[in-house]
Structure formats: structure tokens, C-alpha cells
Design an enzyme around this catalytic site. Structure first.
Site, mmCIF file in Angstrom:
data_model
loop_
_atom_site.group_PDB
_atom_site.id
_atom_site.type_symbol
_atom_site.label_atom_id
_atom_site.label_comp_id
_atom_site.label_asym_id
_atom_site.label_seq_id
_atom_site.Cartn_x
_atom_site.Cartn_y
_atom_site.Cartn_z
ATOM 1 N N GLU A 140 0.806 -1.228 0.000
ATOM 2 C CA GLU A 140 0.000 0.000 0.000
ATOM 3 C C GLU A 140 0.839 1.278 0.000
ATOM 4 O O GLU A 140 0.766 2.067 0.953
ATOM 5 C CB GLU A 140 -0.958 0.000 1.199
ATOM 6 C CG GLU A 140 -1.922 -1.170 1.201
ATOM 7 C CD GLU A 140 -2.855 -1.174 2.407
ATOM 8 O OE1 GLU A 140 -2.807 -0.245 3.228
ATOM 9 O OE2 GLU A 140 -3.637 -2.136 2.524
ATOM 10 N N GLU A 188 -5.328 -8.667 0.875
ATOM 11 C CA GLU A 188 -5.979 -8.291 2.141
ATOM 12 C C GLU A 188 -7.460 -8.072 1.886
ATOM 13 O O GLU A 188 -7.837 -7.475 0.874
ATOM 14 C CB GLU A 188 -5.425 -6.974 2.723
ATOM 15 C CG GLU A 188 -4.054 -7.074 3.307
ATOM 16 C CD GLU A 188 -3.592 -5.765 3.966
ATOM 17 O OE1 GLU A 188 -4.442 -4.973 4.415
ATOM 18 O OE2 GLU A 188 -2.372 -5.561 4.005
HETATM 19 O O1 IFM Z 1 -3.913 -3.106 9.294
HETATM 20 C C1 IFM Z 1 -3.911 -2.591 7.997
HETATM 21 C C2 IFM Z 1 -2.757 -3.159 7.199
HETATM 22 O O2 IFM Z 1 -1.530 -2.916 7.809
HETATM 23 C C3 IFM Z 1 -2.713 -2.538 5.821
HETATM 24 N N1 IFM Z 1 -4.004 -2.623 5.177
HETATM 25 C C4 IFM Z 1 -5.172 -2.234 5.922
HETATM 26 C C5 IFM Z 1 -5.189 -2.916 7.277
HETATM 27 C C6 IFM Z 1 -6.431 -2.469 8.074
HETATM 28 O O3 IFM Z 1 -6.411 -1.104 8.266
#
Ligand code: IFM
Length: 447
Positions: free
Chosen positions: A167, A354
Site C-alpha cells: 500500500e 488483504e
Molecule cells: O492493518 C492494515 C494493514 O496494515 C494494511 N491494510 C489495511 C489494514 C487495516 O487497516
């Protein structure tokens, strides 16, 4: 609605975590300080002053955590490597004990039949590099490439696929533009050189990894952007936000060019950061897979006050997570179709690296998380049925963990962690996911 068990052969079920969010042991075995150690110690920076000093103590408890993963039936586990554990000052001498930890972790995962999927950078930059300008300094990209070479020299014989960055949008905007994450800089749009230097780091590392025969992915947090109304002003605002959040981090890698950010008043060379040849360095290695982190869509309106050319608008009449994020599963299907239509043949296979939600601790039996995952898997299966090539799903997260500026207040885990005792307790969503993975395997072996 397509049957969510009807997924391609070889589809991988996984769960994801990140080093600073779970490992703890921040001063052990030669680890150097990261930007998050320094930022979290700043009064008022993180809710209730929480830090990742202990987190889930995974550094010591990883065998127990891997046993829980094995029982879950995971094909793959996504974790991140802490750069300051391997190189305490970011460049310079390697810390053998740091590398040895990841060596043990990888071997233990393989023994459990789980494929490791490491991320090389999930926001915990060595503080020594931040002291030299962090991602605003082009040299950091070259230090990252050296670090990638060191880590893959050690683990590349057992780990076939790697994620370079997690990200870069969130790290740039929260860390360098708004200052709500480490390193806490508030440069607004002048933070964008940090975006370019991360993408350059990705490109330099990707070419090193490819030379070693390894596969490379980049995990972007993408969001479908919708205008609040069909007015021209809201549409223009939504396009400007889409360019900043989505296209800025995907076009250079897949198309070899930056999107037009002129609506934001950003110069074409991102404030002098882009040098001749950089876009080739970023795109030429190619991507073996796009990692997609998906949480929610974003609704945008034209600004009501001077400043940035967009306003965020809530999406009413849908459920919201404990974090207050709108739950719109079909937005995932829409996003996947948009990616296919936007990038066409340049789009590599996608892995959901994710997806998940935070649920209030007292909510039993964790039904909102089951509903969230179930509905998003339906959306994913629908996108596959419409022709999008999706290879796996890694839920965020395996364990309740350190949720950055929210400290330990947002619980994203399939496994409850009591942070006072470190007791792990699988939630109802853990059992649900385990049964779903097992059912999918049975279905696969019969077909
Ligand atoms: O916890 C975070 C992760 O580190 C990166 N993506 C989003 C998740 C939830 O906010």
C-alpha cells in the site's frame, strides 16, 4: 450468484499479517529502531499511546501461531519482513540474528505445508533512513533494492513469490502528506516524491528478484471511486481522487506512465522526483501478480472549501465496520471488472492480499466478520465468473493486532488476542473459514 466454492484449480486460501503489527521484540537480537517505534512514542500520535513493542509477541510465539494456521488449513501465509531487523540502520551491516528469525519462520511454515508469501516493506522503515529523508530521498529506493537482494539471497531458495511494497498510497498519504502515520510528516501534495521513490524501489527490487527466478507482486489498496451526484463538479472531483488513490500507484507499474494529476495542481515530474528513464525502471521488470487489498469503496464530492479538489462523503444505508468503514461487497466485483477493463492485457493475475473488517471485541459470535468475508467471496467469485483472473484470497488478518494509529482498538483477527496474557482464542470466523477452506478442498478433489 455464482457458487463461491467454484473457484479455479490452485486457488490459494491465505491469511495476512505485518511485522510491526504482530512481532513485538523491537529491541531484541539486534533489531534497529523503525519509524513506527519513534512515531508511536510521540505523545498523542497513537490512540492511548499504544506501541508495537510487544504486539502479539509473534517473534517468540510463531510456532503456536503456525499451529493455528495449520489447523485453519491455509495454503499460504502473507507476512512482512522487518527491514530494521535485517539491516538495523537500513543499509550497512546485516544483522545475522534478524535474518535467522525469518529463516526459522519460513522453515516452520514449510514444515506445516504452508507457502510463505513475504512482503519486503510494510511501513516499518529503519529510522536511520528516515533521518536521511526517508522515502523523500531517492537513495532509499537503492537501499531497498540492496535489502531485497540480501533477503532473497537467504530465503529465495524456499520462497518462490514476493511482494515488494504494501500500500504505497497509504504510506505516502498517511505517513508523508497528513502525518497520521509514521513518519508523521505533513507535506500534503508535496509528499508525492515519496510515492515515486517507493515505486522506483519496487522496480529496482523487481528486476533483482526476476534475475533470481522469483515472482514479484505489488500490493495496492485500491478503491472504486464514485461521485456523490452525477454533476460535472462531483464527477471531476471523483476523477481527481481516483487518479491520486488508484492510478498513481498502478499505471506506472502496468502501463509505464503516470496518470495526469494536473487537476490536483501536481507538476508532471512530481516536484522534480521523476528522472529520465525512471518510468522504464518501474515498468520494465513487469509484474507476475497484482496484490489487491480491498476494504471499501469511496464516495467523493466537489470541495466545499478551498484546499484539495475533493471532499469525502459517507455512504449511508449500508452497514459500517467497527472502524466506521462502509461495507459494500459488490464494490469489490466492480473494482475487479474496472481493473480488467482499464488495463486489459497489461493486467497480470490478481491475488486478494488483504480483505477483512474490524469488529468490536464484545460482538459474539463474530457474525459481522463472517458476513463480511462471505459476501466479499461471493463478489470475488462473481468477478471470476465474469472473466477476471484471480488466484487467491488472503484475509486480513490472522490475529488481532496493532492497528497503527488506532493502537489495539480495532480487531481484525480471525483469532482473538488478549494483549495482557497473549492468550490466543479462535473466533467463530476462524471456524467458519476453516470449514470453508475444507469444503473447497473436498469440492476440488471431487471435480
Ligand atoms: O492493518 C492494515 C494493514 O496494515 C494494511 N491494510 C489495511 C489494514 C487495516 O487497516
Amino acid at each position: 450468484m455464482p457458487d463461491r466454492y467454484d473457484l479455479p484449480t490452485g486457488f490459494r486460501w491465505g491469511a495476512a499479517t505485518a511485522a510491526y503489527q504482530i512481532e513485538g521484540a523491537v529491541t531484541e537480537d539486534g533489531r534497529g529502531p523503525s519509524v513506527w517505534d519513534v512515531f508511536a512514542a510521540r505523545p498523542g500520535a497513537v490512540r492511548d499511546g499504544h506501541t508495537g513493542a510487544v504486539a502479539c509477541d509473534h517473534y517468540h510465539r510463531y510456532p503456536e501461531d503456525i499451529a493455528l494456521m495449520k489447523n485453519l488449513g491455509l495454503d499460504g501465509y502473507r507476512f512482512s519482513i522487518a527491514w530494521p531487523r535485517v539491516l538495523p540502520t537500513g543499509s550497512g551491516p546485516v544483522n545475522p540474528a534478524g535474518l535467522a528469525f525469518y529463516d526459522r519462520l519460513v522453515d516452520a511454515l514449510l514444515d506445516a505445508g504452508i507457502t510463505p508469501l513475504p512482503t519486503l516493506f510494510h511501513w516499518d522503515l529503519p529510522q536511520a533512513l528516515e533521518d536521511g529523508g526517508g522515502w523523500l530521498n531517492r537513495d532509499t529506493a537503492h537501499h531497498f533494492a540492496d535489502y531485497a537482494a540480501i533477503v532473497t539471497d537467504r530465503l529465495g531458495d524456499r520462497v518462490p513469490a514476493w511482494i515488494t511494497l504494501n500500500e504505497p498510497f497509504v504510506h505516502t498519504v498517511f505517513g508523508y502528506a497528513l502525518g497520521t502515520h509514521a513518519p508523521g510528516r505533513t507535506l500534503m501534495l508535496e509528499a508525492l516524491p515519496a510515492a515515486h521513490h517507493q515505486l522506483l524501489a519496487h522496480g529496482l527490487a523487481a528486476s533483482i528478484l526476476h534475475d533470481r527466478g522469483l515472482e514479484v507482486m505489488l500490493s495496492n489498496n485500491l478503491t472504486p471511486v464514485e461521485p456523490a451526484t452525477p454533476s460535472d463538479a462531483d464527477l471531476a472531483a471523483a476523477q481527481a481522487y481516483d487518479a491520486l488513490h488508484n492510478r498513481l500507484f498502478t499505471d506506472p507499474v502496468l502501463l509505464g506512465r503516470y496518470p495526469d494529476l494536473s487537476a490536483l495542481g501536481v507538476p508532471d515530474d512530481l516536484y522534480g522526483a521523476i528522472h529520465p528513464g525512471d518510468t522504464d525502471l518501474i515498468a520494465a521488470p513487469g509484474l507476475d501478480g497484482l496484490g489487491l487489498n480491498f476494504y471499501n469503496p469511496t464516495r467523493i464530492a466537489a470541495p466545499t472549501e478551498p484546499g484539495l479538489p475533493f471532499d469525502f462523503v459517507d455512504i449511508p444505508d449500508v452497514p459500517h465496520t467497527a472502524f466506521g468503514w462502509p461495507v459494500v461487497p459488490d464494490a469489490l466485483r466492480q473494482l475487479l471488472l474496472n481493473l480488467r477493463d482499464t488495463y486489459g492485457k497489461s493486467l497480470p493475475p490478481i491475488t486478494i492480499t488483504e480483505n477483512g473488517c474490524s469488529v468490536t471485541e464484545s460482538t459474539t459470535p463474530d457474525q459481522p466478520r463472517i458476513d463480511f468475508m462471505s459476501a466479499h467471496l461471493d463478489a470475488l467469485a462473481a468477478a471470476i465468473a465474469e472473466g477476471v483472473d484471480i488466484r487467491g484470497y488472503y484475509t486480513w488478518s490472522l490475529l488481532d493486532n496493532y492497528e497503527w494509529a488506532e493502537g489495539y482498538h480495532q480487531r481484525f483477527g480471525l483469532i482473538h488476542v488478549d494483549f495482557a496474557t497473549q492468550q490466543r482464542t479462535p473466533k467463530a470466523s476462524y471456524t467458519w473459514y476453516r470449514d470453508l477452506i475444507a469444503a473447497h478442498r473436498t469440492h476440488r478433489s471431487r471435480s
